[in-house]
Design an enzyme around this catalytic site. Structure first.
Site, PDB file in Angstrom:
ATOM      1  N   SER A 118       0.839  -1.198   0.000  1.00  0.00           N
ATOM      2  CA  SER A 118       0.000   0.000   0.000  1.00  0.00           C
ATOM      3  C   SER A 118       0.876   1.251   0.000  1.00  0.00           C
ATOM      4  CB  SER A 118      -0.970  -0.046   1.179  1.00  0.00           C
ATOM      5  OG  SER A 118      -1.967   0.930   1.061  1.00  0.00           O
ATOM      6  N   HIS A 153      -4.022  -0.762  -4.670  1.00  0.00           N
ATOM      7  CA  HIS A 153      -5.477  -0.991  -4.530  1.00  0.00           C
ATOM      8  C   HIS A 153      -6.151  -0.693  -5.880  1.00  0.00           C
ATOM      9  CE1 HIS A 153      -4.974  -1.066  -0.118  1.00  0.00           C
ATOM     10  NE2 HIS A 153      -4.262   0.037  -0.258  1.00  0.00           N
ATOM     11  N   GLU A 155      -5.047  -5.399  -5.155  1.00  0.00           N
ATOM     12  CA  GLU A 155      -4.888  -5.908  -3.795  1.00  0.00           C
ATOM     13  C   GLU A 155      -4.525  -7.393  -3.807  1.00  0.00           C
ATOM     14  OE1 GLU A 155      -8.501  -4.942  -1.758  1.00  0.00           O
ATOM     15  OE2 GLU A 155      -8.008  -2.795  -1.634  1.00  0.00           O
TER      16      GLU A 155
END
Length: 270
Positions: A132, A174, A201
């Site tokens: 992330s 994401h 993801e």
């Protein structure tokens, strides 16, 4: 684009990686870092919940067989100069950046002794991974923030310096889950002649030398703007729509590879 000056491995994760079942992506990180002999340092600079996040990764890395897992918290500038923290990095075979806020991470670490120690470990052959926010900061220029699920416009993305482990790319995480194609395209027009990697993801790219391979349950969207024949960026006001011609787009699920130097996708039997 080349990574000839680097000898380590990068594992860049699109976020929300599985931590409870097969742990495909994190398992690959532990394997590259040395398996049961791995010495893993977890850096929590990106998160405002360092204790909770650290405990989660300690548990999963121990469960996967890595006995030596240490946490490097950086709550102040002094922590980035702390001799024990730097020694932990220098003794590690795998360094893992957690998620959180990529700007917070870069503001805390950029050009500090701790950052330099991580870069030296990478140059010496260690595996560097980030999820992330820890993925977003990997390039020399990163997406700081931006609107998702919209068409590309200059106003929807804010760029800033990253930590430069993988130059000449822009990474968005994401990716499919949050509909971020528009903001990645906007970022690529603002920062031309770089390659865009949109990582889903529970999915990662494993970068070794001039190639990366894809692992995980999603896909990686590769956007190559370098052969684009037209865009209207210099004609736009802030809130007006971008036009772009001639962009190359590749979708790579697990098992596919990509040559960063030649900018070419490679099929599993290629």
């Amino acid at each position: 684009m080349t990574s000839e000056h680097q000898s380590g491995t990068l594992i860049i994760i699109g976020g929300a990686e599985d931590k409870e079942q097969d742990c495909r992506v994190l398992r690959e990180f532990v394997r590259h870092a040395g398996g049961v002999k791995a010495r893993i340092a977890v850096l929590t600079a990106a998160t405002t919940m360092p204790g909770e996040v650290a405990d989660e990764y300690i548990e999963v890395f121990h469960r996967l067989g890595a006995e030596d897992v240490r946490i490097v918290h950086t709550e102040s500038a002094r922590d980035t100069e702390d001799a024990d923290n730097i020694a932990t990095i220098e003794q590690s075979t795998g360094i893992f950046f957690t998620g959180g806020d990529q700007q917070r991470l870069v503001d805390m670490l950029a050009d500090t002794p701790l950052h330099k120690a991580v870069r030296q470990q990478y140059a010496s052959g260690s595996t560097i991974a980030g999820t992330s926010a820890g993925a977003a900061m990997m390039p020399d220029m990163m997406i700081v923030e931006g609107d998702a699920q919209t068409h590309p416009r200059p106003e929807i993305v804010k760029m800033g310096p990253g930590l430069a482990f993988l130059p000449d790319v822009i990474i968005d995480q994401h990716f499919a889950q949050r509909g971020r194609l528009g903001r990645l395209l906007a970022a690529l027009v603002i920062e031309p002649s770089v390659l865009g990697l949109g990582i889903d993801e529970n999915t990662a790219v494993v970068v070794e030398s001039d190639e990366f391979s894809v692992i995980g349950s999603g896909a990686v969207t590769v956007v190559d703007e370098t052969a684009s024949t037209h865009n209207n960026l210099d004609q736009l006001l802030k809130d007006e729509a971008l036009a772009v011609f001639g962009i190359a787009l590749h979708i790579l699920p697990e098992g596919y590879r990509f040559n960063l130097k030649q900018r070419q996708p490679i099929a599993p039997d290629g």
